[in-house]
Design an enzyme around this catalytic site. Structure first.
Site, short mmCIF file in Angstrom:
data_model
loop_
_atom_site.label_atom_id
_atom_site.label_comp_id
_atom_site.label_asym_id
_atom_site.label_seq_id
_atom_site.Cartn_x
_atom_site.Cartn_y
_atom_site.Cartn_z
N HIS A 37 -2.64 -9.61 3.93
CA HIS A 37 -5.12 -9.18 3.53
C HIS A 37 -5.16 -9.71 4.92
O HIS A 37 -5.20 -11.21 5.26
CB HIS A 37 -5.71 -9.90 2.65
CG HIS A 37 -5.50 -9.68 1.04
ND1 HIS A 37 -5.39 -9.75 0.36
CD2 HIS A 37 -5.59 -7.97 0.81
CE1 HIS A 37 -6.12 -8.96 -1.21
NE2 HIS A 37 -5.58 -8.34 -0.40
N ARG A 93 0.62 -1.31 0.12
CA ARG A 93 0.11 0.02 -0.03
C ARG A 93 0.72 1.35 -0.27
O ARG A 93 2.23 0.88 0.84
CB ARG A 93 -0.77 -0.15 1.24
CG ARG A 93 -1.84 -0.91 1.54
CD ARG A 93 -2.63 -1.13 2.69
NE ARG A 93 -3.85 -2.14 3.25
CZ ARG A 93 -3.24 -3.59 3.26
NH1 ARG A 93 -1.76 -3.75 3.87
NH2 ARG A 93 -3.91 -4.31 3.27
N HIS A 144 -2.72 2.24 -6.44
CA HIS A 144 -3.24 0.52 -5.52
C HIS A 144 -3.35 -0.61 -7.40
O HIS A 144 -3.90 -0.81 -7.06
CB HIS A 144 -4.93 1.56 -5.66
CG HIS A 144 -5.24 -0.26 -4.03
ND1 HIS A 144 -4.67 0.26 -3.20
CD2 HIS A 144 -6.09 -0.68 -4.09
CE1 HIS A 144 -4.86 -0.78 -2.22
NE2 HIS A 144 -6.17 -1.21 -2.65
N ARG A 166 -0.83 -2.07 -7.14
CA ARG A 166 -0.85 -3.26 -6.25
C ARG A 166 -1.95 -4.85 -6.34
O ARG A 166 -1.30 -5.95 -6.25
CB ARG A 166 -1.52 -2.61 -4.59
CG ARG A 166 -2.00 -4.00 -4.02
CD ARG A 166 -2.30 -2.73 -2.85
NE ARG A 166 -3.10 -3.61 -1.70
CZ ARG A 166 -2.15 -4.66 -0.77
NH1 ARG A 166 -1.26 -4.43 0.03
NH2 ARG A 166 -3.24 -4.58 0.77
N TYR A 195 -9.14 -11.41 -6.90
CA TYR A 195 -8.00 -11.24 -7.45
C TYR A 195 -8.47 -12.76 -8.37
O TYR A 195 -9.07 -12.21 -9.58
CB TYR A 195 -7.23 -11.54 -7.11
CG TYR A 195 -7.02 -9.72 -6.57
CD1 TYR A 195 -6.23 -9.17 -7.35
CD2 TYR A 195 -6.62 -9.45 -5.11
CE1 TYR A 195 -5.94 -7.45 -6.80
CE2 TYR A 195 -6.29 -8.74 -4.63
CZ TYR A 195 -6.24 -7.77 -4.76
OH TYR A 195 -5.50 -6.94 -4.60
N LYS A 206 -1.52 -2.57 7.46
CA LYS A 206 -2.36 -2.18 8.54
C LYS A 206 -2.49 -3.15 9.68
O LYS A 206 -2.62 -3.64 9.68
CB LYS A 206 -4.12 -2.31 7.73
CG LYS A 206 -3.65 -1.66 6.98
CD LYS A 206 -5.53 -1.51 5.42
CE LYS A 206 -6.71 -1.44 6.30
NZ LYS A 206 -7.47 -1.88 5.09
#
Length: 323
Positions: A289, A165, A263, A266, A298, A190
């Protein structure tokens, strides 16, 4: 014994929610605090206009389901927010109401009705990503004769390699990248979760001279600093990428019709790993994730594009193949 008729004021609850609950008890990231803060700035302004009360005069009971639904409709109708943004604002409000339910028992009925507001369903767009030649053209686009050009080239290469990110890559320090026998980048993701992503040989080969160019930098200095030595901003990365895309468009004109953001890079990493046969669980770890369902997007996108490709195939001269 405390008087049950006494209950904390709405301003006090909101302050304790941000200062004590989010920062002290849950220790959420500054980005989460900022997102929740923006939500309540918008909500308080809307509530003042709707109820005629100043934010300091609002009561928890004023945040009933009707007001919150009107606020959510206002976001979409008047501010042009997407359904995804609307749902994110609702999540912030729900988090506060769940906290408030334990602090003010007199407002439980109002809170219960407000918490019953569901997230709004929406269609998920097929994830956009770049082809390998397009990605390579973007990485090669910056002018390597300038300091910023060399930095940008390494930055884009690391973005593509790690699938990081923007917030993760701009926070990378010199000491977060190991370039010895097994090159690796340590990313802070995150929720303050740290993950390690291997660097490909080609990536490590251009990172090494860049680190040597930062010879005076300590391990705590930013790997991709701005011209003043500080941290790059998210907007700066977006602007530098736009310049690289503009150069790459000379060889790949189709890029001019695309909306390409960091993004997108990514997404590109994830799709290229998937198409190379990398297991979906490994890709989830690679991208950091929290939920496998995020990575499955995806897989669904890849299957959708394969189906579209098959749909374009027509039997030659109307002849059907026998099996």
């Amino acid at each position: 014994m405390a008087d049950p008729s006494q209950h904390p004021s709405f301003p006090a609850l909101l302050q304790h929610f941000f200062v004590d609950y989010l920062r002290q008890q849950r220790a959420v990231s500054p980005c989460t605090v900022a997102a929740y803060r923006d939500t309540f700035r918008l909500l308080l302004a809307f509530a003042q206009k709707t109820t005629g009360k100043m934010p300091t005069d609002l009561e928890l009971g004023d945040l009933d389901a009707a007001l919150i639904l009107e606020f959510l409709d206002h976001l979409e109708r008047d501010r042009g927010n997407s359904v995804r943004s609307r749902n994110a604002r609702l999540s912030a409000i729900r988090s506060f109401l769940k906290y408030a339910a334990h602090q003010d028992l007199t407002a439980l009925a109002t809170i219960e009705h407000s918490l019953a507001i569901p997230q709004k369903r929406h269609d998920k767009a097929v994830l956009g990503f770049l082809t390998r030649p397009e990605m390579e053209a973007i990485i090669a686009a910056p002018d390597r004769h300038s300091w910023t050009g060399r930095r940008d080239q390494v930055l884009f290469a690391v973005l593509y390699n790690t699938g990081a990110r923007v917030s993760e890559v701009i926070n990378l320090r010199v000491g977060d990248v190991v370039l010895d026998v097994s090159p690796v980048a340590h990313l802070n993701g995150k929720g303050r979760k740290r993950r390690s992503v291997p660097l490909w040989k080609a990536t490590a080969a251009i990172v090494r001279p860049w680190v040597r160019q930062l010879a005076r930098a300590s391990e705590t200095d930013y790997l991709f600093p701005n011209s003043a030595g500080g941290r790059l901003s998210r907007s700066s990365v977006t602007q530098r990428l736009a310049l690289a895309v503009e150069v790459a468009t000379r060889h790949h004109p189709q890029l001019a019709e695309r909306a390409i953001s960091p993004h997108t890079v990514r997404h590109t990493t994830a799709m290229h790993l998937l198409q190379a046969g990398v297991d979906i669980t490994v890709i989830a770890l690679w991208l950091g994730h929290e939920s496998p369902t995020t990575t499955h997007g995806y897989l669904e996108a890849d299957l959708t594009m394969k189906e579209e490709a098959l749909g374009r195939l027509q039997p030659l001269n109307g002849v059907q193949t026998r099996y």
